[in-house]
Design an enzyme around this catalytic site. Structure first.
Site, PDB file in Angstrom:
ATOM      1  N   CYS E  34       0.853  -1.183   0.000  1.00  0.00           N
ATOM      2  CA  CYS E  34       0.000   0.000   0.000  1.00  0.00           C
ATOM      3  C   CYS E  34       0.899   1.248   0.000  1.00  0.00           C
ATOM      4  CB  CYS E  34      -0.894  -0.007   1.234  1.00  0.00           C
ATOM      5  SG  CYS E  34      -1.818   1.521   1.437  1.00  0.00           S
ATOM      6  N   ASP E  41      -0.514  -5.569   0.392  1.00  0.00           N
ATOM      7  CA  ASP E  41      -1.833  -5.792  -0.207  1.00  0.00           C
ATOM      8  C   ASP E  41      -1.797  -7.109  -0.980  1.00  0.00           C
ATOM      9  OD1 ASP E  41      -3.445  -3.727   0.623  1.00  0.00           O
ATOM     10  OD2 ASP E  41      -2.922  -2.400  -1.019  1.00  0.00           O
ATOM     11  N   VAL E  56       1.219 -14.989 -23.884  1.00  0.00           N
ATOM     12  CA  VAL E  56       2.026 -14.760 -22.688  1.00  0.00           C
ATOM     13  C   VAL E  56       2.615 -16.080 -22.212  1.00  0.00           C
ATOM     14  CG1 VAL E  56       2.046 -13.771 -20.366  1.00  0.00           C
ATOM     15  CG2 VAL E  56       0.350 -13.010 -22.034  1.00  0.00           C
ATOM     16  N   HIS E  75      -4.947   0.236  -5.994  1.00  0.00           N
ATOM     17  CA  HIS E  75      -5.765  -0.795  -6.641  1.00  0.00           C
ATOM     18  C   HIS E  75      -6.115  -0.424  -8.087  1.00  0.00           C
ATOM     19  CE1 HIS E  75      -5.949  -2.472  -2.758  1.00  0.00           C
ATOM     20  NE2 HIS E  75      -7.241  -2.600  -2.590  1.00  0.00           N
ATOM     21  N   GLU E  76      -6.725   0.740  -8.263  1.00  0.00           N
ATOM     22  CA  GLU E  76      -7.216   1.129  -9.594  1.00  0.00           C
ATOM     23  C   GLU E  76      -6.044   1.306 -10.558  1.00  0.00           C
ATOM     24  OE1 GLU E  76      -8.151   2.531  -6.780  1.00  0.00           O
ATOM     25  OE2 GLU E  76     -10.342   2.412  -6.669  1.00  0.00           O
TER      26      GLU E  76
END
Ligand code: CA
Ligand code: CA
Ligand code: CA
Ligand code: CA
Ligand code: CA
Ligand code: CA
Ligand code: CA
Ligand code: CA
Ligand code: CA
Ligand code: CA
Ligand code: CA
Ligand code: CA
Ligand code: CA
Ligand code: CA
Ligand code: CA
Ligand code: CA
Lengths: 139, 139, 139, 139, 139, 139, 139, 139, 139, 139
Positions: E34, E41, E56, E75-76
Site C-alpha cells: 500500500c 496488499d 504470454v 488498486h485502480e
C-alpha cells in the site's frame, strides 16, 4: 476386450439433422506430456457442439483422448488441434472445445476455441429464467 | 389406484393463453435401456416451455416417462423424440428439452433440443440483476 | 395486534419515480390447497419489478399471501392470478413473478410470468462482470 | 486516531480516465433505523461503477456508510438517495447500487438503482466463457 | 535454478493465429504494498484474452507478478498498469484483466479493465446452455 | 381419492427388528399458526429414528403433519409434542426430531429433541472417512 | 458383450487382509418398483465396508443392482435385504449400507443399516483435521 | 408499537423441562462499537442451549441485542458478557454462545464460550449418519 | 532440468520431531492402467500423516506418483501398496492414505488405508467448534 | 501512521480467565520465501486457542505475520515455529495452528500443529446438532 488408444474418431449418423440441437460432453480424464520437461499434464475437456450430419461416437472419443497419453503437447496448441480433429471428423454446424488444465507454476490456465460452419447461423436465442437443479426444494 | 406407464400425454387448457409465460419442470427419474448392451441408462430431463392453448398434465408426464423403462434408446435420438411427442401433444409457442444422462465410459453427455412455433417471437428480454435465494441472509 | 389474511394489497408512493429501478422480493412462505385433493401445496414466490408511481407495501404483501392458505389453486393459474393482482394494485413499468412449487409426483414445477406497461422500454442493459459475494476472500 | 461518521464523500483523481473500466465494491456493514418502529435495519451494499474523472475514496466511503447508523430510512428511498450522493460526488460514466436488506416479516427485499452519464455508451460487451475460481482443480 | 522477479514479459508465437480463441489464466498470488501505509496488499488476478500473434509465457507471467512484491501500488492504478504491460508485450485482439483485492477497512474492492485492438470485432456469440461440471451426477 | 388431515399416525411392522438401523425422513412442509398473532409459521421437520417393532407409515406421517395447519403452536412445545406422538405410535429404540423454523423477528430458531428406550444402548459407533457425494468426480 | 442382471455377487480375494481398510462405493442408479402401486422407485446406494477375506467385484455389483429393476421392494426392507446379500457374499469385518430414496409424497426417506463381524473391533479412531478438497486454493 | 433496546431478557416457562432438548438461535444483526476507535463492529451470534426451567423469549432477545448498538465492547469480553447475562436470566443446563465478528485488519475473529450447570451431564450422544437437506434429490 | 518418474521416495529430517503434528497433502494427478483392459485409471490421492524422524519430500512424491503412469494396478491393491512404500520410506507415527478413483461402470470407488507405529498413541483430541473459511463474511 | 513488520507479539489480559473459551482467528495473508528457490510462498493461517492469562492482540498479530515476508521458510518448520512464538507470548491452555499452503508442483500441503499446557484438560465436549448458517431459510 482389447481396447487401444487411437487417433481415429468414429461417428454415427445424426438421428435428427432437421433440427439444430446441442450436445454437451465432459471428458475429465485427458492427460498428455509437457513438451519441455516430459512431465504429465492433466486437463478436463468440455465439448459443446451442434451436429450437422454426424455425431461423435462416445467410446471412440475416449480412445482418441487416450491417444495423447504419451505425446508432448502445449496447452494452446493441443486445444486447437483436438478441435480441428473433431471438426474434420464430424463437420459440425458449431463446435466449442474448452480445456481446463491443472495448475502449473501456481497459475491456472483454461483455453476455449470454436469452429462455425460457413453460412450457419444460430436461431435467435430464447432467454428463459434459469433454475438450479431442485431449486424448489426446501429444508 | 392402478397406474400404468403410457405413451399418452394428457393436457389441460392453458388458463392464461393471453400471456407468454414460462413453465419449468424437472423429471429426475428417467430411465431407459442402452440399445447396444441392454443395460439401464439414467437421465434427468428438464422441460422448459411457453404454452399456447395447452399445458402438459403432471401425472401423465410421469406415466409417459415411465413408458421408456423397458425400451432401448440412444441419447441423441430419445431426447429429440420426447421433444417431438411433447410438441405434438401441446403445440407450444416454445419448448426446450434438456436431457442430462448419467456418466458412461467416464464421459458425461447432455443433450438440449428446442422447438419454436412458426411465426412466434419472444418478447424482448428484460435483464434484471439476478439474486440467489436468500442472498441477503448473513451468518 | 390483530392481523388478518387479506386480498387487499396496500401500496405507498414510489419515492424515486424519476428513475427506473429494480425491487426484488422473496416470499418463501406461500401455501395454498390443491383443488383436486384438498392437500396443501407450498411455493416460494419471487417478485421482481420496476415501479411506476406505486410500490407494494411489505406487510400487506405478507397478508395477501396468507389469504391463499385455505384456497384451492392450480400452479399455472395462481401464478398468473397473483401477478394480475399485483399489477392491478401498483401499475408497474415492469413486473416478473416467479413461483417455485414444492415437488409433486416426483416432478418439480416452476412458473414465471411477466407484465410490461404498454410503451415502456427498459434502458439498454450495461453488462458488467458479476462477482459472487466476498469473491475476494481467501482461506 | 479519531474517526467520525460523515456525509462527506472524498474522491481521488481517476488514474486511467482514458479507459472505461469497472470498479466493484462491497460494503457489508450498512445499518440504519426503520422510520416506523425505530428498530435497526441491516443491509449489504454493492457498488459497481465506471469512473469518469473521480473515484470514491475507500475510507471516506466507510465513514459515509456509518453516517446512516442513527438515521431513519426506507429501503427504496435510501438506496436511491445513496446512489444520488455517490453520483454527486464522482459524476461517474455509469453507476449501479445494489442494496440487499436483511429479512423483515419473513420477506427478503433487495433494491437495485442505476445512473448513466448523458451521452455515455458502454463499449459493446465481449462475451467470454466465464469460469468459477479454480475451476480446473480436481480432488 | 536461480529465478528472479522481472518486469520483462516473455511471449511465444500463437500456434493458431488463424482463429479467435480465448485463453483464461488465474494468478492467485499477487501481492504489492500500500503506497500510503507500506503494508502488504493481496489480490487474485484473472487474465482473459484473445491472442493475435503472441501468447504470454506462463513462467514469465509469474516472475512479472513477483516483481510487484516490494512496490507501492493503488488498486485502480495497478490493475490498469498491468493490463497496459500485458498489451504492450502481446498486442492481443482482446484482453480483460480482473483484479480481486483482499478486504480493506471492511470493504471489498475488485477492478476490471479491458483492451481491444482497433478494428477487431468478436464473432457473434453463440449462446448454448451452460452446465456446471458433472451436472449429471446424482447421489 | 379423499385425503384428510389426521392426528392418527399409522405404522407398519419393522421388517428387520433383529437389527438396529437408522431411518431418516425430511418433512419440508410443516406449517402451523402462531398462538399469539394467529399468523402462519413454517418449519422443516427432520425425523431420525431406530425402529423397534414398528415403523412410521409415510403417507400417514404426511396427514399427521397436515393436521397442524390450523392449530396454534409454540416452537419449543410443538417439537416436543410431535416427538411424543411419534414415540407413542412407534415405541422406537431411539428417536430424534429436529424442527427448523423459518426466521421470525430477524432471528432463526431450530429445536432438537430426543427419546431413548429405557435400557437401549447404541452399538459403539464405527467412524469411517465420510465422503461427499461424487467426491471423486473432476472437472 | 451380453450382460445380464443377476442376483449373483462376485468377489475377489482381498489383496491386503492383514490390514483393516475402508472401501467406499457409490451406486447412483438403483431402481426398483413400489410394491403397492407398481410405480418405479429410485435410490442412490452408498456402500462402506472393511473387507475380511473377500472384496465385492465392481461389475457384478452393478449387475446385482440391475436385478432389482423389475422387483417390488419397500424402502426399509430392501436396504436390509441388500445388506444381507452383500454380507453373505463377502463376510466383511464391517459393512454399512446407506440408501437415499428419491422423494415420495413430498417426504424424503433415507435408510442406513450396518453389519459387524462378531468379535471384530475397529482400531481406536485417530481424529485429524479434515480438509475439503483444494481448501488451500484462493481466488 | 413502541419498541426499545433493553438489557432486560425476558423468559418463559420451559414447556418440556422433563427432557434435555436443544434450542438453536441465530442472531445475525449484532452490532456494537469498537472501544478504541468508536467505529461500528458487526457480528453474527449463535446461541445453542439446553433449557432447564426457563427459555429465552425471542423478541426480548432481539431488544437485548439492540442494546449494544451504542456501546463499546471488545470481541472476547462482549461474548463472555452476553453469555453471562443469558445464563443469569435462564439458568440453563447447558449454553454455548458463538460470536462471529466481521473481518478487521484483514483478520477474521470468532469467539466461542460455554456454561454448564454444576452437576449436569449430557446424555451419551447417539451418533447417526448426518444428511444434508434434500441429499436424495437428483438432477 | 531432466526429471524422471521414480519409485525412490526422498525424505528430509522432521524439523520438529518433539511434537506430534499433522501433514496433509493432496495429489490430484495420479493415473495408472487397469490391469484387465489396459485402459487408464485416474485418482486423487490424499495423504495425512504424523511424521516421526522423516518427512516426505514434495518433489520426490510427485515423481513417485508419476511412476505408476504405465503400470497396471487394482484400486484396493495400489492404495495399500503406496501406503506401504510411504511407510517404508518415512516410518511415520501415523499415516492415512485416501484414494478417490474416478467413476467406472457408473460406480464410484474410494479406498482408505492407515498405518500406526506400534506403541504410538494420539494425544486425546481437543474438540473445538469448526468454522468454514470466512464464515463471518456477509453479503 | 507508520506501521512496521515485527517479530514482537503483543498481548492483552484475558478478560474472562475463569472460563475455558475458544478464540478462532483466520490470517489469509501470510507470505514468505521458499528457502531453495527464493520464490514467494503463500498460506492462510488459522489460529484456534483457549487463552489462559493472555490473549493475542490482533494488530500485532498482523505485523508479526508481515515479518515473514522476506524470510525463507519451509512449510513444516515455519508452522511449528510460529506456533512456538505464539505459545511463548501467550502461554495458552491450548493452541492449534493450521497452515494451508498454496499449491506447489501440483500438490497441496497443509500443516496442523498443537500445544497443550501441562496438566490442562478440556471439559468433556457437549455434542449438539450442528446447523449451517441460515439452514432454515427456504427458496
Ligand atoms: Ca440442490
Ligand atoms: Ca437449501
Ligand atoms: Ca447458483
Ligand atoms: Ca444462502
Ligand atoms: Ca453464486
Ligand atoms: Ca465465502
Ligand atoms: Ca463459486
Ligand atoms: Ca457453478
Ligand atoms: Ca454435482
Ligand atoms: Ca455435500
Ligand atoms: Ca466436484
Ligand atoms: Ca465440499
Ligand atoms: Ca475450489
Ligand atoms: Ca453442508
Ligand atoms: Ca465447508
Ligand atoms: Ca455453509
Amino acid at each position: 476386450m482389447a481396447t487401444q488408444p487411437s487417433k481415429e474418431l468414429e461417428t454415427f449418423e445424426n438421428p435428427y439433422p432437421e433440427r439444430d440441437y446441442h450436445i454437451h460432453m465432459e471428458v475429465p480424464e485427458f492427460t498428455c506430456l509437457c513438451p519441455k520437461t516430459g512431465q504429465p499434464d492433466f486437463a478436463t475437456l468440455i465439448l459443446d457442439y451442434i451436429p450437422d450430419q454426424k455425431c461423435v461416437e462416445l467410446k471412440s472419443l475416449k480412445m482418441y483422448m487416450w491417444s495423447y497419453r504419451n505425446e508432448g503437447a502445449f496447452h494452446e496448441a493441443v486445444t486447437n488441434h483436438i478441435l480441428n480433429d473433431l471438426v474434420a471428423a464430424t463437420h459440425p454446424r458449431f463446435m466449442r472445445l474448452t480445456a481446463k488444465f491443472y495448475v502449473r507454476g501456481g497459475i491456472f490456465t483454461n483455453v476455449v476455441a470454436e469452429h462455425r460452419k460457413i453460412g450457419w447461423q444460430p436461431a435467435p436465442h430464447v432467454e428463459l429464467t434459469a433454475f438450479e437443479a431442485n431449486s424448489n426444494t426446501r429444508g
